[in-house]
Motif scaffolding. Structure first.
Motif, PDB file in Angstrom:
ATOM      1  N   LEU A  95     -11.254  -1.719  -8.980  1.00 26.13           N
ATOM      2  CA  LEU A  95     -10.698  -2.860  -8.073  1.00 26.13           C
ATOM      3  C   LEU A  95      -9.837  -3.882  -9.212  1.00 26.13           C
ATOM      4  O   LEU A  95      -8.958  -4.305  -8.966  1.00 26.13           O
ATOM      5  CB  LEU A  95     -11.668  -3.441  -7.274  1.00 26.13           C
ATOM      6  CG  LEU A  95     -11.848  -2.711  -5.992  1.00 26.13           C
ATOM      7  CD1 LEU A  95     -13.100  -3.608  -5.352  1.00 26.13           C
ATOM      8  CD2 LEU A  95     -10.969  -2.855  -5.058  1.00 26.13           C
ATOM      9  N   LYS A 103     -11.422   4.510  -2.576  1.00 24.33           N
ATOM     10  CA  LYS A 103     -11.581   4.665  -1.332  1.00 24.33           C
ATOM     11  C   LYS A 103     -13.158   4.235  -0.894  1.00 24.33           C
ATOM     12  O   LYS A 103     -13.160   3.777   0.024  1.00 24.33           O
ATOM     13  CB  LYS A 103     -11.247   6.298  -0.937  1.00 24.33           C
ATOM     14  CG  LYS A 103     -10.079   6.682  -0.754  1.00 24.33           C
ATOM     15  CD  LYS A 103     -10.201   8.098  -0.331  1.00 24.33           C
ATOM     16  CE  LYS A 103      -8.715   8.644   0.065  1.00 24.33           C
ATOM     17  NZ  LYS A 103      -8.868  10.010   0.574  1.00 24.33           N
ATOM     18  N   GLY A 163       0.798  -1.243   0.169  1.00 31.05           N
ATOM     19  CA  GLY A 163       0.023   0.025   0.101  1.00 31.05           C
ATOM     20  C   GLY A 163       0.894   1.371   0.114  1.00 31.05           C
ATOM     21  O   GLY A 163       0.407   2.394  -0.346  1.00 31.05           O
ATOM     22  N   GLN A 193      -5.822  -5.459   0.844  1.00 30.66           N
ATOM     23  CA  GLN A 193      -6.791  -6.003   1.845  1.00 30.66           C
ATOM     24  C   GLN A 193      -8.356  -5.802   1.018  1.00 30.66           C
ATOM     25  O   GLN A 193      -9.097  -6.574   0.956  1.00 30.66           O
ATOM     26  CB  GLN A 193      -7.051  -5.240   3.016  1.00 30.66           C
ATOM     27  CG  GLN A 193      -5.839  -5.456   3.988  1.00 30.66           C
ATOM     28  CD  GLN A 193      -5.909  -4.848   5.275  1.00 30.66           C
ATOM     29  OE1 GLN A 193      -7.057  -4.073   5.437  1.00 30.66           O
ATOM     30  NE2 GLN A 193      -5.188  -4.908   6.255  1.00 30.66           N
ATOM     31  N   ALA A 194      -8.381  -4.644   0.108  1.00 32.34           N
ATOM     32  CA  ALA A 194      -9.601  -4.438  -0.649  1.00 32.34           C
ATOM     33  C   ALA A 194      -9.554  -5.694  -1.687  1.00 32.34           C
ATOM     34  O   ALA A 194     -10.642  -6.050  -2.056  1.00 32.34           O
ATOM     35  CB  ALA A 194      -9.623  -3.134  -1.357  1.00 32.34           C
ATOM     36  N   ALA A 205     -11.750  -2.456   4.357  1.00 31.62           N
ATOM     37  CA  ALA A 205     -10.264  -2.526   3.879  1.00 31.62           C
ATOM     38  C   ALA A 205      -9.565  -1.360   4.283  1.00 31.62           C
ATOM     39  O   ALA A 205     -10.165  -0.240   4.161  1.00 31.62           O
ATOM     40  CB  ALA A 205     -10.076  -2.856   2.533  1.00 31.62           C
ATOM     41  N   SER A 206      -8.385  -1.410   4.955  1.00 34.41           N
ATOM     42  CA  SER A 206      -7.492  -0.312   5.166  1.00 34.41           C
ATOM     43  C   SER A 206      -6.667  -0.128   4.120  1.00 34.41           C
ATOM     44  O   SER A 206      -6.173   1.189   4.337  1.00 34.41           O
ATOM     45  CB  SER A 206      -6.907  -0.413   6.699  1.00 34.41           C
ATOM     46  OG  SER A 206      -6.018  -1.486   6.589  1.00 34.41           O
ATOM     47  N   ASN A 207      -6.425  -0.638   2.936  1.00 25.54           N
ATOM     48  CA  ASN A 207      -5.397  -0.791   2.135  1.00 25.54           C
ATOM     49  C   ASN A 207      -5.868  -1.638   0.970  1.00 25.54           C
ATOM     50  O   ASN A 207      -6.794  -2.253   1.196  1.00 25.54           O
ATOM     51  CB  ASN A 207      -3.982  -0.966   2.418  1.00 25.54           C
ATOM     52  CG  ASN A 207      -3.855  -2.520   2.844  1.00 25.54           C
ATOM     53  OD1 ASN A 207      -3.976  -3.185   2.178  1.00 25.54           O
ATOM     54  ND2 ASN A 207      -3.261  -2.579   3.841  1.00 25.54           N
ATOM     55  N   ARG A 208      -5.166  -1.005  -0.227  1.00 18.02           N
ATOM     56  CA  ARG A 208      -5.710  -1.750  -1.649  1.00 18.02           C
ATOM     57  C   ARG A 208      -5.666  -3.071  -1.623  1.00 18.02           C
ATOM     58  O   ARG A 208      -6.492  -3.822  -2.041  1.00 18.02           O
ATOM     59  CB  ARG A 208      -5.111  -1.031  -2.859  1.00 18.02           C
ATOM     60  CG  ARG A 208      -3.478  -1.214  -2.808  1.00 18.02           C
ATOM     61  CD  ARG A 208      -3.054  -0.502  -4.052  1.00 18.02           C
ATOM     62  NE  ARG A 208      -3.059   0.751  -4.042  1.00 18.02           N
ATOM     63  CZ  ARG A 208      -3.362   1.735  -5.171  1.00 18.02           C
ATOM     64  NH1 ARG A 208      -3.291   1.102  -6.358  1.00 18.02           N
ATOM     65  NH2 ARG A 208      -3.550   3.056  -5.093  1.00 18.02           N
ATOM     66  N   MET A 255     -13.167   0.575  -0.836  1.00 20.74           N
ATOM     67  CA  MET A 255     -12.193  -0.162   0.568  1.00 20.74           C
ATOM     68  C   MET A 255     -13.183   0.268   1.627  1.00 20.74           C
ATOM     69  O   MET A 255     -13.209  -0.771   2.541  1.00 20.74           O
ATOM     70  CB  MET A 255     -10.982   0.733   0.705  1.00 20.74           C
ATOM     71  CG  MET A 255      -9.943   0.445  -0.376  1.00 20.74           C
ATOM     72  SD  MET A 255      -8.308   1.602  -0.290  1.00 20.74           S
ATOM     73  CE  MET A 255      -8.080   1.599   1.344  1.00 20.74           C
ATOM     74  N   ARG A 256     -13.972   1.174   2.062  1.00 21.00           N
ATOM     75  CA  ARG A 256     -14.728   1.540   3.035  1.00 21.00           C
ATOM     76  C   ARG A 256     -15.959   0.254   2.956  1.00 21.00           C
ATOM     77  O   ARG A 256     -16.385  -0.168   3.973  1.00 21.00           O
ATOM     78  CB  ARG A 256     -15.294   2.819   2.606  1.00 21.00           C
ATOM     79  CG  ARG A 256     -16.583   3.107   3.821  1.00 21.00           C
ATOM     80  CD  ARG A 256     -17.119   4.447   3.882  1.00 21.00           C
ATOM     81  NE  ARG A 256     -17.550   4.810   2.347  1.00 21.00           N
ATOM     82  CZ  ARG A 256     -18.753   4.460   2.029  1.00 21.00           C
ATOM     83  NH1 ARG A 256     -19.648   3.557   2.775  1.00 21.00           N
ATOM     84  NH2 ARG A 256     -19.181   4.682   0.733  1.00 21.00           N
TER      85      ARG A 256
END
Length: 283
Positions: A230, A258, A188, A271-272, A266-269, A261-262
């Motif tokens: 994504l 963003k 990230g 994880q998304a 997820a807190s970063n790409r 992710m919300r």
């Protein structure tokens, strides 16, 4: 082997950056020198736009020549006509002359406030390099410094890893999750597409079956645009590259990412991407 591969990755990142810097600066030649661990010398490794092989492999002492002066001072140095320039030593004229270089700039790249590489940009005709020219390169140089910092941290961790043995127990699920999380965080932070793709691939190898807990499943339906963004990110694209592919502005891509992710918790790409794959939204 992994440490050697990581070192090669650092040099590859520099090699890619040289072409971009050369184009942005409007110069004929770009080459990079790696600083020794003791900071007393550096060795030229790669060249973009060279006519000969007189520069690659050349070792430059701190304080000697234009690059050595930049290394010793820790700041950019420039000359309009290298071979007759005052204020620098001419120890390396024998290597510079075959390339027919005239105007040359030497730009140190710092990691943890210590010079790690020196990038040279050179023209075969005399040109004036003012502060505006240098300011125009600053974003690329800062991005490259961040890539080097990530690469160095990755290299450090790989060197610290013990050699595998038959007696060594397998990593626990918790340890694998911790490693996967660190890889995701590193991915990230980087802008270099090839390095990010490597980190993403390592993340998937470490945690191929990673699934988010129920509380972190998507909180809303992703729009087609969010899914398209994504998909581009999962393919290793930067925001700018994804914007070009989708016909959007980079800030619009950032906004869609963003939002996705919300919704995915997820807190970063990285994880998304994992969450979207787990939900069957992307492949």
């Amino acid at each position: 082997m992994e440490a050697a591969r990581a070192e090669a990755g650092t040099e590859a990142a520099i090699s890619r950056a040289l072409s971009a810097l050369r184009a942005r600066a409007g110069m004929d030649v770009a080459f990079g020198a790696k600083v020794n661990a003791d900071g007393r010398a550096m060795r030229i490794l790669q060249i973009s736009g060279g006519l000969t092989q007189s520069l690659p492999g050349l070792t430059i002492a701190s304080g000697a020549g234009l690059g050595g002066k930049a290394l010793a001072l820790g700041q950019p140095t420039r000359v309009r006509d290298y071979l007759v320039a005052r204020g620098i030593t001419h120890n390396y004229d024998h290597a510079v002359e075959p390339e027919r270089l005239r105007t040359v700039a030497a730009l140190p790249l710092r990691v943890a406030n210590v010079p790690r590489y020196v990038v040279y940009l050179a023209s075969r005709t005399p040109v004036e390099l003012g502060d505006r020219w240098l300011d125009g390169l600053a974003p690329l140089l800062r991005d490259l410094e961040r890539e080097l910092a990530v690469q160095e941290e990755l290299n450090r961790r790989l060197r610290l890893m013990p050699a595998p043995t038959r007696e060594r127990p397998a990593l626990s699920a918790g340890e694998l999750r911790e490693i996967a999380g660190e890889l995701a965080a590193l991915a990230g932070e980087v802008h270099d597409e090839a390095l990010r793709a490597r980190l993403q691939a390592l993340h998937i190898r470490v945690a191929p079956d990673e699934r988010l807990p129920l509380a972190q499943q998507p909180h809303g339906t992703l729009t087609p645009r969010e899914i398209a963004v994504l998909e581009q990110v999962a393919a290793g694209c930067s925001n700018a590259a994804a914007a070009e592919q989708l016909g959007l502005l980079p800030n619009t891509v950032k906004s869609y990412l963003k939002s996705a992710m919300r919704k995915l918790g997820a807190s970063n790409r990285v994880q998304a991407i994992v969450a979207a794959r787990a939900a069957g939204l992307i492949r």
